[in-house]
Design an enzyme around this catalytic site. Sequence first.
Site, PDB file in Angstrom:
ATOM      1  N   LYS A 165       8.987   6.730  -0.807  1.00  0.00           N
ATOM      2  CA  LYS A 165       9.010   7.618  -1.031  1.00  0.00           C
ATOM      3  C   LYS A 165       9.090   8.748  -0.409  1.00  0.00           C
ATOM      4  CE  LYS A 165       4.811   9.262  -3.045  1.00  0.00           C
ATOM      5  NZ  LYS A 165       3.251   8.982  -3.196  1.00  0.00           N
ATOM      6  N   GLU A 196      11.862   4.931  10.233  1.00  0.00           N
ATOM      7  CA  GLU A 196      11.813   3.459  10.523  1.00  0.00           C
ATOM      8  C   GLU A 196      12.851   3.705   9.378  1.00  0.00           C
ATOM      9  OE1 GLU A 196       8.495   4.161  10.284  1.00  0.00           O
ATOM     10  OE2 GLU A 196       6.946   2.931  11.826  1.00  0.00           O
ATOM     11  N   GLY A 234       2.415   4.842  -2.574  1.00  0.00           N
ATOM     12  CA  GLY A 234       3.113   3.692  -2.080  1.00  0.00           C
ATOM     13  C   GLY A 234       3.410   2.840  -1.641  1.00  0.00           C
ATOM     14  N   ARG A 235       1.782   2.293  -1.692  1.00  0.00           N
ATOM     15  CA  ARG A 235       0.742   0.719  -1.698  1.00  0.00           C
ATOM     16  C   ARG A 235       0.935   0.095  -3.355  1.00  0.00           C
ATOM     17  NH1 ARG A 235      -2.171   4.225   0.878  1.00  0.00           N
ATOM     18  NH2 ARG A 235      -4.259   4.487   0.033  1.00  0.00           N
ATOM     19  N   GLU A 290      -5.355  -0.256   3.655  1.00  0.00           N
ATOM     20  CA  GLU A 290      -4.826   1.215   3.926  1.00  0.00           C
ATOM     21  C   GLU A 290      -5.822   2.615   2.773  1.00  0.00           C
ATOM     22  OE1 GLU A 290      -0.709   2.431   2.173  1.00  0.00           O
ATOM     23  OE2 GLU A 290      -0.612   2.819   4.669  1.00  0.00           O
ATOM     24  N   HIS A 341      -5.000 -27.294   7.685  1.00  0.00           N
ATOM     25  CA  HIS A 341      -4.872 -27.337   8.923  1.00  0.00           C
ATOM     26  C   HIS A 341      -4.603 -26.075   9.711  1.00  0.00           C
ATOM     27  CE1 HIS A 341      -3.994 -31.272   7.073  1.00  0.00           C
ATOM     28  NE2 HIS A 341      -3.491 -30.534   6.648  1.00  0.00           N
ATOM     29  N   LYS A 362       2.197   8.316  14.024  1.00  0.00           N
ATOM     30  CA  LYS A 362       3.535   8.076  13.522  1.00  0.00           C
ATOM     31  C   LYS A 362       3.715   9.933  14.659  1.00  0.00           C
ATOM     32  CE  LYS A 362       3.026   7.578   8.977  1.00  0.00           C
ATOM     33  NZ  LYS A 362       4.232   8.392   7.854  1.00  0.00           N
TER      34      LYS A 362
HETATM   35  O1  F6P Z   1       2.125   3.551   6.119  1.00  0.00           O
HETATM   36  C1  F6P Z   1       2.211   4.767   5.740  1.00  0.00           C
HETATM   37  C2  F6P Z   1       2.644   4.729   4.678  1.00  0.00           C
HETATM   38  O2  F6P Z   1       3.123   6.522   4.308  1.00  0.00           O
HETATM   39  C3  F6P Z   1       2.453   3.770   3.551  1.00  0.00           C
HETATM   40  O3  F6P Z   1       1.401   4.366   2.860  1.00  0.00           O
HETATM   41  C4  F6P Z   1       3.858   4.258   2.849  1.00  0.00           C
HETATM   42  O4  F6P Z   1       3.823   2.927   1.865  1.00  0.00           O
HETATM   43  C5  F6P Z   1       4.944   3.968   4.124  1.00  0.00           C
HETATM   44  O5  F6P Z   1       4.010   4.525   4.674  1.00  0.00           O
HETATM   45  C6  F6P Z   1       6.100   3.886   3.908  1.00  0.00           C
HETATM   46  O6  F6P Z   1       6.383   5.822   3.450  1.00  0.00           O
HETATM   47  P1  F6P Z   1       7.888   5.945   2.388  1.00  0.00           P
HETATM   48  O7  F6P Z   1       7.565   6.141   1.020  1.00  0.00           O
HETATM   49  O8  F6P Z   1       7.659   7.402   2.274  1.00  0.00           O
HETATM   50  O9  F6P Z   1       9.459   5.357   3.595  1.00  0.00           O
END
Ligand code: F6P
Length: 556
Positions: free
Chosen positions: A206, A212, A278-279, A364, A395, A519
């Site tokens: 987003k 990452e 995002g979620r 979240e 189980h 972060k």
């Molecule tokens: O973990 C925080 C967060 O901002 C989430 O809400 C989001 O889904 C994720 O990081 C990834 O963010 P992006 O889509 O901006 O890379």
Amino acid sequence: MDPTTTSAWAGLTAHHAAVTPDLRAWFAKDPERARRLTFDAADLHVDLSKNLITDATLSLLVKLAEEVRLPERLAAMFAGEHINVTEDRAVLHTALRRPPHATPALVVDGQDVDTDVQEVLAKVSAFADDVRSGAWTGVTGERIRTVVNIGIGGSDLGPVMAYEALKAYKHPEIELRFISNIDPTDLAETLVGLDATSTLFIVASKTFGTLETLTNARLARAWLWEQLIAAGALKDDDDARRAAVAKHFVAVSTALDKVADFGIDPQNAFGFWDWVGGRYSVDSAIGTSLAVAIGPDAFREFLAGFHAIDEHVRTEPLATNVPVLMGLINVWYVNFVGAHTHAVLPYSQYLHRFAAYLQQLTMESNGKSVRWDGTPVTTETGEVFWGEPGTNGQHAFYQLIHQGTRIIPADFIAFANPAHPLQDGDVDVHALFMANFFAQTKALAFGKTAEEVRAEGTAEDVVSARVFSGNRPTTSILAASLTPSVLGQLIALYEHITFVEGVVWGIDSFDQWGVELGKKLALEIAPALTGDSAALESQDPSTRELIEYYLAQRTV
Ligand code: F6P
């Protein structure tokens, strides 16, 4: 409105003190209980009757919803008001699944939302068609056989969960893989065996600023160039490298300028907007990998499923509104019964990532300690959502749900029709599987008394160990089959449950400031791991010693 100051809250407190749950007695006295407490929402058949609730509980919960002005909050969300107050944003994931030509048109903050949504959906669909048909090729002319989605959080969990759930619908010659973790193992293992000439990467972020995702995207780009050059499929120069990126990388983001900086042509990027959390984004262009896998038509069915539940939650009276009732019942368990966790137990192997997906959606969203206005919350918020598919969980951890000291409300999800109708001799294996589903919710609700245990001839000294108290609450959610539409319905159901709980608690369910500190600290600590002694010295004693141990052990 502080929920604890409402008359419904006082009523629920008194009601909780006065009522001892007894599902055996409640069902015995009231043969209509199951029928009365079962509701349909679109294609979902939801039985709430095995919950620790009476009609009085439900009417008090509905009163609570009215007192905290849930209907007004729902209307505000659908209308695009800035209910994400800490980020001053509208919350409009529901707009992503409005059908084409929906009326009245949705215009928010001057944006013609419907037109923009349909434009992006058309672009995603055309791209998905091209990849599926082989019209989109890699730089050497090979058709694409593997799509690798690089993203994390909402830019990963939705697509991976939905891809796994809808594998029965996927293109037979196209496989999706997912890279999310910055642990280099994830990328290294995911790329094993892939042929670069037929691999396409979708960088989904987003913000297009997530450490990452950008790190993994750069590593993937380096891998692509290296593989193609080593195979003699690409010249080792900048133009050739750019041409390879153009055919092997696309992006999904709200930040198209940053996409261009990475070297991906904005022509090959699919946009969305800051009003999609995002979620809550699997139904936006973040679902591009899924659209490639299942095809644009199935993707539109998926969206239609969401919309069916949106319409249900928007129009159904509170007392028969399934997401509203389920959200309110969760509040009952968290704030009155004292539950800390909530299990989601799909009897469908295809839903094996559903609980992981719901963890981000619910935790979240509702893991908050302050209210919309910044004041402290007045009651507990949020539950730990967790789960695994049945029968595996039976189980493993069901023992604690059946006989532990904690109350763990559980949602059981299952489908009448199997994707794979296998027979074991004369035995219909899906029927056997479903017998387990029905047996578990029955055992949890009604248990087994000491008399029943004794009647089986059990030795007296082990009778108590074999007693099941019952009154362990469950909700059963059934549908005919796990189709794209039904998956969309299930996701939307939990999105709205999450919203309802957040409204009662008075929190902003759409920000996530709690992930920011870690972060920032990671970026501050990183130099200490690569020789910056000042950065190491500035750490607290525990962190410093841990880093020193790490540095001493590091051999690679
Ligand atoms: O973990 C925080 C967060 O901002 C989430 O809400 C989001 O889904 C994720 O990081 C990834 O963010 P992006 O889509 O901006 O890379």
